[in-house]
Scaffold this motif. Structure first.
Motif, short mmCIF file in Angstrom:
data_model
loop_
_atom_site.label_atom_id
_atom_site.label_comp_id
_atom_site.label_asym_id
_atom_site.label_seq_id
_atom_site.Cartn_x
_atom_site.Cartn_y
_atom_site.Cartn_z
N GLY A 162 0.82 -1.20 0.00
CA GLY A 162 0.00 0.00 0.00
C GLY A 162 0.85 1.25 0.00
N LEU A 163 1.89 1.28 0.84
CA LEU A 163 2.77 2.44 0.90
C LEU A 163 3.51 2.63 -0.43
CD1 LEU A 163 4.08 4.64 2.82
CD2 LEU A 163 6.01 3.06 2.92
N ALA A 164 4.06 1.55 -0.97
CA ALA A 164 4.81 1.65 -2.22
C ALA A 164 3.93 2.17 -3.35
CB ALA A 164 5.39 0.28 -2.59
N ALA A 165 2.69 1.69 -3.41
CA ALA A 165 1.79 2.14 -4.47
C ALA A 165 1.45 3.61 -4.32
CB ALA A 165 0.52 1.29 -4.44
N MET A 166 1.27 4.08 -3.08
CA MET A 166 0.94 5.49 -2.87
C MET A 166 2.11 6.40 -3.22
SD MET A 166 -1.60 5.75 0.41
CE MET A 166 -0.53 4.89 1.56
N LEU A 167 3.30 6.03 -2.83
CA LEU A 167 4.47 6.84 -3.17
C LEU A 167 4.66 6.90 -4.68
CD1 LEU A 167 6.99 5.69 -0.41
CD2 LEU A 167 5.81 7.89 -0.56
N SER A 168 4.44 5.78 -5.35
CA SER A 168 4.57 5.75 -6.81
C SER A 168 3.49 6.61 -7.46
CB SER A 168 4.46 4.30 -7.31
OG SER A 168 4.54 4.24 -8.71
N ALA A 169 2.28 6.56 -6.92
CA ALA A 169 1.19 7.36 -7.47
C ALA A 169 1.45 8.85 -7.30
CB ALA A 169 -0.13 6.98 -6.80
N LEU A 170 1.94 9.24 -6.14
CA LEU A 170 2.26 10.65 -5.90
C LEU A 170 3.37 11.11 -6.84
CD1 LEU A 170 2.21 10.83 -2.00
CD2 LEU A 170 0.59 11.92 -3.56
N LEU A 197 -0.50 11.86 -9.42
CA LEU A 197 -1.88 11.67 -8.99
C LEU A 197 -2.18 12.53 -7.77
CD1 LEU A 197 -2.80 7.88 -9.25
CD2 LEU A 197 -3.46 9.75 -10.76
N GLY A 198 -3.44 12.94 -7.63
CA GLY A 198 -3.87 13.67 -6.46
C GLY A 198 -3.96 12.76 -5.25
N ALA A 199 -4.13 13.35 -4.08
CA ALA A 199 -4.12 12.57 -2.84
C ALA A 199 -5.25 11.56 -2.79
CB ALA A 199 -4.17 13.50 -1.64
N ALA A 200 -6.46 11.94 -3.20
CA ALA A 200 -7.59 11.02 -3.15
C ALA A 200 -7.39 9.83 -4.09
CB ALA A 200 -8.89 11.75 -3.49
N GLU A 201 -6.94 10.10 -5.31
CA GLU A 201 -6.67 9.02 -6.25
C GLU A 201 -5.52 8.14 -5.76
OE1 GLU A 201 -6.82 12.20 -6.98
OE2 GLU A 201 -8.51 12.47 -8.36
N THR A 202 -4.54 8.77 -5.14
CA THR A 202 -3.43 8.03 -4.57
C THR A 202 -3.91 7.07 -3.49
OG1 THR A 202 -1.74 9.69 -5.06
CG2 THR A 202 -1.36 8.28 -3.14
N MET A 203 -4.85 7.53 -2.67
CA MET A 203 -5.39 6.69 -1.60
C MET A 203 -6.10 5.47 -2.16
SD MET A 203 -5.37 6.43 1.62
CE MET A 203 -4.76 8.09 1.96
N VAL A 204 -6.88 5.65 -3.20
CA VAL A 204 -7.58 4.53 -3.81
C VAL A 204 -6.57 3.54 -4.42
CG1 VAL A 204 -9.14 3.85 -5.67
CG2 VAL A 204 -9.67 5.85 -4.26
N THR A 205 -5.54 4.07 -5.06
CA THR A 205 -4.50 3.22 -5.64
C THR A 205 -3.81 2.39 -4.56
OG1 THR A 205 -4.09 4.79 -7.44
CG2 THR A 205 -2.33 3.21 -6.94
N GLY A 206 -3.50 3.01 -3.44
CA GLY A 206 -2.85 2.29 -2.35
C GLY A 206 -3.74 1.22 -1.76
#
Length: 276
Positions: A80-88, A92-101
């Motif tokens: 989850g953390l790795a996916a969010m860092l990659s999305a950011l 990607l915006g924070a909300a989309e990043t959260m869904v990705t994670g």
């Protein structure tokens, strides 16, 4: 000691825990602590990271009624953390990043299952946060929590940002529960979680723009069982100008353990705005 059964001790035959009895993570701008407390094994997992001025954290609580819950919790937290860092990093915006994670965490937890697990494959809860210069975004699946705390012990702004995905949490929030669950309105049984026996992959997401400095606290129910009221939590936690995030995480963990430590404890602390 290695054994013929991978992941198990050659002397006693017991399975190794993938996590540590105690772990302290400190990046300065974000910090977290997890402790097994009085349990035999630590099935909570935490992961923290930063990208530029953004700070990110994940707390996962292994479901104790499932097999190898610690494996699910660690897989979900790390992926989850790795996916969010990659999305950011990808814009990607924070909300989309959260869904990705959340989706990455769900897939990782699901992948830990084996054919021998039967009806109780590894499973866990999930709560994550992204704190940027202008906003705080939280996502969750399960009953691990996120609290917003105002500056310097102020109780005015203190708030629980998450709604427990449990029978009692859903009833209190006026949301529907599975048929028959309303017969025990005090049940803490989960209605959403991560694992091969769950289809849940979409976190509930909350985003807001604080008008004052504050701190975000993520935790497993090892802490919220003893300090669940946001106002009581706010009184105990110094504001952003006080103790460092790691000191706050250590203090809250110690409080939970000394209060009884009935369950593993995991706490992450993220100041707002992020420290440069």
């Amino acid at each position: 000691m290695p054994s013929g059964n991978p992941g198990h001790c050659a002397r006693c035959g017991q399975r190794w825990n993938v996590g540590r009895d105690r772990a302290d993570l400190d990046l300065g701008t974000v910090a977290a602590v997890t402790d097994r407390a009085r349990r035999r094994r630590n099935e909570d997992a935490i992961a923290v990271g930063r990208l530029g001025r953004a700070t990110v954290a994940v707390v996962c609580d292994g479901v104790s009624t499932s097999l190898r819950a610690d494996i699910a919790a660690h897989a979900a937290a790390e992926n989850g953390l790795a996916a969010m860092l990659s999305a950011l990093a990808g814009g990607l915006g924070a909300a989309e990043t959260m869904v990705t994670g959340g989706r990455a965490a769900a897939a990782a937890a699901r992948a830990t299952a084996t054919a021998d697990d039967g009806q109780v494959p590894p499973s866990c809860t999930y709560v994550a946060a992204v704190v940027t210069v202008g906003s705080v975004t939280v996502g969750w699946i399960g009953d691990s929590r996120a609290y917003w705390l105002g500056p310097d012990g102020s109780v005015e702004d203190a708030a629980l940002l998450t709604i427990d995905d449990s029978v009692v949490g859903q009833i209190q929030a006026g949301r529907p529960v599975p048929p028959g669950a309303e017969q025990d309105p005090t049940s803490r049984a989960l209605v959403r979680w991560l694992g091969a026996d769950s289809k849940d992959a979409e976190p509930q997401v909350v985003t807001f723009q604080p008008t004052r400095p504050g701190r975000l606290v993520l935790c497993s129910d090892g802490l919220s069982h003893y300090l669940g009221d946001p106002k009581a939590l706010a009184v105990r936690v110094p504001g952003p100008g006080g103790a460092a995030p790691i000191a706050v995480a250590r203090d809250l963990t110690r409080f939970a353990v000394e209060s009884g430590g009935h369950d593993n404890v995991a706490v992450a602390v993220l100041p707002f705005p992020p420290i440069a």
